[in-house]
Scaffold this active site. Structure first.
Site, PDB file in Angstrom:
ATOM      1  CD  GLU A  64      54.186  41.232  30.102  1.00  0.00           C
ATOM      2  OE1 GLU A  64      53.169  41.022  29.353  1.00  0.00           O
ATOM      3  OE2 GLU A  64      54.198  41.137  31.143  1.00  0.00           O
TER       4      GLU A  64
ATOM      5  CD  GLU B  13      55.479  41.217  36.591  1.00  0.00           C
ATOM      6  OE1 GLU B  13      54.565  40.512  36.377  1.00  0.00           O
ATOM      7  OE2 GLU B  13      55.803  42.579  35.858  1.00  0.00           O
TER       8      GLU B  13
HETATM    9  O1  G3I Z   1      39.984  48.404  37.808  1.00  0.00           O
HETATM   10  C1  G3I Z   1      38.965  47.709  37.262  1.00  0.00           C
HETATM   11  C2  G3I Z   1      37.587  47.931  38.183  1.00  0.00           C
HETATM   12  O2  G3I Z   1      36.929  49.121  37.880  1.00  0.00           O
HETATM   13  C3  G3I Z   1      36.526  46.822  37.552  1.00  0.00           C
HETATM   14  O3  G3I Z   1      35.438  46.956  38.322  1.00  0.00           O
HETATM   15  C4  G3I Z   1      37.137  45.537  37.658  1.00  0.00           C
HETATM   16  C5  G3I Z   1      36.336  44.702  36.857  1.00  0.00           C
HETATM   17  O4  G3I Z   1      36.983  43.520  36.180  1.00  0.00           O
HETATM   18  O5  G3I Z   1      38.415  45.513  36.728  1.00  0.00           O
HETATM   19  C6  G3I Z   1      39.465  46.247  37.368  1.00  0.00           C
HETATM   20  O6  G3I Z   1      40.645  46.203  36.501  1.00  0.00           O
HETATM   21  C7  G3I Z   1      41.282  44.869  36.823  1.00  0.00           C
HETATM   22  C8  G3I Z   1      42.983  45.369  37.073  1.00  0.00           C
HETATM   23  O7  G3I Z   1      43.561  44.113  37.066  1.00  0.00           O
HETATM   24  C9  G3I Z   1      42.811  46.220  38.317  1.00  0.00           C
HETATM   25  O8  G3I Z   1      42.492  45.366  39.181  1.00  0.00           O
HETATM   26  C10 G3I Z   1      41.428  44.068  35.417  1.00  0.00           C
HETATM   27  O9  G3I Z   1      39.976  43.546  35.002  1.00  0.00           O
HETATM   28  C11 G3I Z   1      42.260  43.217  35.460  1.00  0.00           C
HETATM   29  O10 G3I Z   1      42.566  42.545  34.331  1.00  0.00           O
HETATM   30  C12 G3I Z   1      43.846  43.682  35.897  1.00  0.00           C
HETATM   31  O11 G3I Z   1      44.681  42.566  36.230  1.00  0.00           O
HETATM   32  C13 G3I Z   1      45.872  42.701  36.206  1.00  0.00           C
HETATM   33  C14 G3I Z   1      46.607  42.296  35.086  1.00  0.00           C
HETATM   34  O12 G3I Z   1      48.255  42.548  35.385  1.00  0.00           O
HETATM   35  C15 G3I Z   1      46.122  43.066  33.818  1.00  0.00           C
HETATM   36  O13 G3I Z   1      47.140  42.412  32.700  1.00  0.00           O
HETATM   37  C16 G3I Z   1      46.453  42.211  37.538  1.00  0.00           C
HETATM   38  O14 G3I Z   1      45.934  42.655  38.592  1.00  0.00           O
HETATM   39  C17 G3I Z   1      47.920  42.333  37.379  1.00  0.00           C
HETATM   40  O15 G3I Z   1      48.390  41.487  38.574  1.00  0.00           O
HETATM   41  C18 G3I Z   1      48.550  41.734  36.297  1.00  0.00           C
HETATM   42  O16 G3I Z   1      49.996  42.367  36.519  1.00  0.00           O
HETATM   43  C19 G3I Z   1      50.782  41.912  35.171  1.00  0.00           C
HETATM   44  C20 G3I Z   1      51.891  42.769  35.256  1.00  0.00           C
HETATM   45  O17 G3I Z   1      51.542  44.217  35.377  1.00  0.00           O
HETATM   46  C21 G3I Z   1      52.837  42.839  34.107  1.00  0.00           C
HETATM   47  N1  G3I Z   1      53.488  41.096  33.925  1.00  0.00           N
HETATM   48  C22 G3I Z   1      52.192  40.320  34.164  1.00  0.00           C
HETATM   49  C23 G3I Z   1      51.339  40.574  35.202  1.00  0.00           C
HETATM   50  C24 G3I Z   1      50.304  39.390  35.195  1.00  0.00           C
HETATM   51  O18 G3I Z   1      49.368  39.605  34.244  1.00  0.00           O
END
Ligand code: G3I
Length: 397
Positions: free
Chosen positions: A170, A289
């Site tokens: 991205e 994805e």
């Molecule tokens: O690990 C922390 C945890 O310690 C905490 O308690 C919790 C509370 O919010 O957050 C956890 O982190 C989360 C992380 O995923 C791991 O689970 C973040 O909040 C959350 O925002 C994050 O979201 C991920 C997102 O990327 C971040 O931009 C999604 O799971 C994931 O599916 C998504 O994947 C991305 C690809 O990598 C790139 N393309 C877009 C796609 C969707 O955004």
């Protein structure tokens, strides 16, 4: 050719055709392709079908079905989060390989390939890195060294175990960003300039001579105006073309495929044409994805089938369009879902107001949805041996 050679060649051709058309039938029971897994059906085409894996769900003993399906339905897996910088290097120079190594081991046990996600992205960076740049304690030269060292350490650690790396993710803006003219966006472009992209690919290649190195992005499923100022697919195409022309070791472009039923659908031919155009650069492609979200209207949330069914049908059509385009283009190597069950999908958390969901191919109870069946149908009826010559219809007199 001598007549005897023609006969021999003919016999070989007949035998080959028979072998290709032969379908494995278990003793006494006719072969039922609908009972096959996505991975088995895709394998007939040499295609890898995958999913992003939520390691917490994979390790949750209370949800064995998650683990079963990851292992049985998919031939490639992607770490949804545990190979991202914040997870792998939470403290500068100190790596936590545990969860990522667990996924790689799971893949090995299940004869699956692994997509590495992601070496360089502007999201999910560790605080020590972003705050160091922000407070000036990390200057440009050091930031470039930090990027090089991270890529080198990560790619070396997984050397030989990653099929495709999402090296850069991205890097290109969207028309709704400011400025609206498409440009390189995010933390890395802001602090290092767009040159970091070529650097990242070169550093990754130096650390692993065999992994396929991909650029990965969303909203690049089809070409639009053809003007890179507002057509993101064109912008990425020209970026990839220039990288290749400069000898930068980029092997593929990953099209994420995050779609929404509220936006309508592409048609298979325009998506296949886009894949073919990237292939024309000597690049492999992959859908990396794929999910198709829907608006959770009051009617949907109330269980109104008149609101739910059209969305399930539209979602299935969107999934099918991307898969058929991938099947149509022989350089499309893999088709990866971004999570396979609505029980573990990033969508509801990311799109909560107004709420969206229903984005995957299994429901919250691990029941396959219409989109799952559509993917299966596409894989079954995509070519021999299940599509046979038409039976001529004799006109009744
Ligand atoms: O690990 C922390 C945890 O310690 C905490 O308690 C919790 C509370 O919010 O957050 C956890 O982190 C989360 C992380 O995923 C791991 O689970 C973040 O909040 C959350 O925002 C994050 O979201 C991920 C997102 O990327 C971040 O931009 C999604 O799971 C994931 O599916 C998504 O994947 C991305 C690809 O990598 C790139 N393309 C877009 C796609 C969707 O955004």
């Amino acid at each position: 050719m001598k007549p005897s050679r023609w006969i021999a060649a003919g016999l070989v051709a007949v035998a080959t055709a028979a072998a290709l058309n032969a379908v494995p039938a278990t003793a006494g029971r006719p072969y039922d392709p609908t009972a096959q897994s996505l991975r088995a059906l895709a394998q007939r085409h040499g295609l890898y079908v995958g999913t992003a894996v939520d390691m917490a769900a994979l390790d949750n003993a209370a949800e064995p079905r998650y683990r079963e399906l990851v292992g049985s339905e998919f031939s490639t897996v992607t770490a949804e989060n545990v190979m991202k910088w914040e997870s792998l290097e939470p403290t500068r120079g100190t790596y936590d390989w545990g969860p990522a190594d667990e996924l790689v081991a799971f893949a090995r046990q299940h004869h699956q390939r692994v997509r590495g996600h992601v070496l360089v992205w502007h999201n999910q960076l560790p605080a020590w890195l972003t705050s160091g740049v922000e407070d000036g304690s990390i200057d440009t030269a050091e930031l470039r060294r930090i990027l090089r060292d991270h890529i080198t350490a990560v790619v070396r650690h997984f050397k030989g175990r990653i099929w495709q790396w999402d090296v850069v993710n991205e890097a290109v803006s969207d028309p709704w960003d400011t400025p609206s003219t498409l440009h390189y966006k995010g933390f890395w472009a802001e602090h290092l300039g767009p040159g970091y992209i070529a650097d990242a690919f070169r550093w990754a290649r130096a650390a692993d001579p065999n992994a396929l190195l991909f650029y990965n992005d969303y909203n690049i499923e089809a070409f639009g105006s053809g003007n890179p100022a507002d057509d993101k697919t064109q912008f990425v195409y020209e970026m990839a073309r220039d990288l290749r022309a400069r000898g930068v070791p980029i092997d593929g472009v990953g099209s994420q495929g995050h779609l929404g039923t509220q936006y309508g659908n592409y048609d298979t031919l325009q998506v296949a044409a886009a894949l073919r155009k990237f292939a024309g650069l000597g690049l492999a492609t992959a859908f990396t994805e794929v999910d198709v979200r829907s608006q959770l209207t009051a009617g949907v949330r109330a269980g109104d089938s008149a609101e739910i069914n059209p969305r399930l049908q539209a979602s299935a059509a969107n999934f099918s369009t991307l898969l058929r385009a991938c099947l149509a283009e022989r350089h499309c190597l893999s088709f990866t879902l971004w999570g396979f069950t609505d029980k573990h999908s990033w969508v509801p958390g990311a799109f909560s107001d107004p709420p969206e969901g229903l984005a995957t191919v299994y429901d919250e109870n691990y029941q396959p949805k219409r989109s799952y069946q559509e993917l299966k149908a596409d894989l079954i009826f995509a070519g021999p041996p299940f599509v046979r010559p038409r039976v001529p219809q004799q006109p009744r007199r």
